[in-house]
Design an enzyme around this catalytic site. Sequence first.
Site, PDB file in Angstrom:
ATOM      1  N   HIS A  75      -2.125 -15.436   9.106  1.00 16.07           N
ATOM      2  CA  HIS A  75      -1.463 -14.127   9.424  1.00 16.07           C
ATOM      3  C   HIS A  75      -3.041 -13.314   9.511  1.00 16.07           C
ATOM      4  CE1 HIS A  75       2.416 -15.751   8.409  1.00 16.07           C
ATOM      5  NE2 HIS A  75       1.994 -16.085   7.262  1.00 16.07           N
ATOM      6  N   PRO A 106       0.840  -1.061   0.045  1.00 10.23           N
ATOM      7  CA  PRO A 106      -0.040   0.024   0.073  1.00 10.23           C
ATOM      8  C   PRO A 106       0.875   1.424   0.087  1.00 10.23           C
ATOM      9  CG  PRO A 106       0.016  -0.940   2.377  1.00 10.23           C
ATOM     10  CD  PRO A 106       1.328  -1.630   1.487  1.00 10.23           C
ATOM     11  N   GLU A 107       0.655   1.941  -1.022  1.00 16.97           N
ATOM     12  CA  GLU A 107       0.957   3.461  -0.901  1.00 16.97           C
ATOM     13  C   GLU A 107      -0.365   4.281  -0.879  1.00 16.97           C
ATOM     14  OE1 GLU A 107       4.180   4.778  -3.822  1.00 16.97           O
ATOM     15  OE2 GLU A 107       4.561   2.682  -3.644  1.00 16.97           O
ATOM     16  N   ARG A 114       3.756  -9.859   7.074  1.00 16.85           N
ATOM     17  CA  ARG A 114       5.347  -9.373   7.398  1.00 16.85           C
ATOM     18  C   ARG A 114       5.263  -8.678   8.920  1.00 16.85           C
ATOM     19  NH1 ARG A 114       8.561  -7.055   2.655  1.00 16.85           N
ATOM     20  NH2 ARG A 114      10.184  -7.118   3.932  1.00 16.85           N
TER      21      ARG A 114
END
Length: 275
Positions: A93, A2-3, A112
């Site tokens: 996750h 994501p930006e 992550r």
Amino acid sequence: MPELPEVETVVRDLRPLLMQRTLGRVERLTSVSLRRPLEPRAMELMMGRTIWEVNRRGKWILIKLSDESLLLIHLGMTGQLRVVPGDAPRESHTHYLFALDAGQELRYRDIRRFGSVQWFAEADQVQSYFSHQGIGPEPFGVDPHYWRDKLLATRRNLKATLLDQTLVAGVGNIYADEALFAARLHPAQRSCDLSPTESERLRLAVETVLIRAIEKRGSTIRDYVGGSGLMGGFQEEFAVYGRTGQPCPHCTTPIVVERYAGRSSHFCPKCQPPS
DNA sequence: ACAGGATCCTGGGGGC
DNA sequence: TGCCCCCAGGATCCTG
């Protein structure tokens, strides 16, 4: 993932799915360490609250609740926020589950774990949180004087300056490279060396690239994006990012990649010559 | 003040 | 098939 354009896409997808919905139980599903784990008390307090607003600031997602408290979410590198049926299989996750009415769930997943979910009892606290962090303005309609002054104030290279969230909030590695190409500027060029014309070109390039990327629902590289699982399309329009060795869309010179500010930086050596 | 590197993590891909 | 190394959309902390 994501930006700014990807986060904006997630927010636009989630907003209609979340507005006016009431939160049920909030559950932590994993026992691994998280950057800023929600306190059990916060998870309890959220229960029964209605979602009033879903907004974006830079790369942050803000979910305002009916008691004026607020959930602040950063997706980091691999974060995902999706609304799914409660009986949908839980992907690995998935760290948090926010039960909604009608048997649906909002799920926060982050492979992550560079992302974060925080809760503020008072929505106002987020503003001071942002100003404390020095988060810059949204990259649209930025005051040219502010932009110019910020660039003049640093001897760092353009790549590092664009990635610094205190200049403007929301630019990351992809859009920094694309904006530098659009402005025909070398990523290693020193920020304070830009002419007024170049500075203005860069300001407008950042804006143009981000607006176009939002129109295309952001970029999908490794995973998909979007609160509804829809893919982005801007990767089809990359001029330089990830296009090492491929022809520059403007002059056909092979795109090169070099490391600046610790990040891979893609550019056309001919269209973006070093100064 | 800043460049550069390491760090926090998991997983995918390429080379051997 | 497996192993090793490098890489990845972010941000922060430390050293020199």
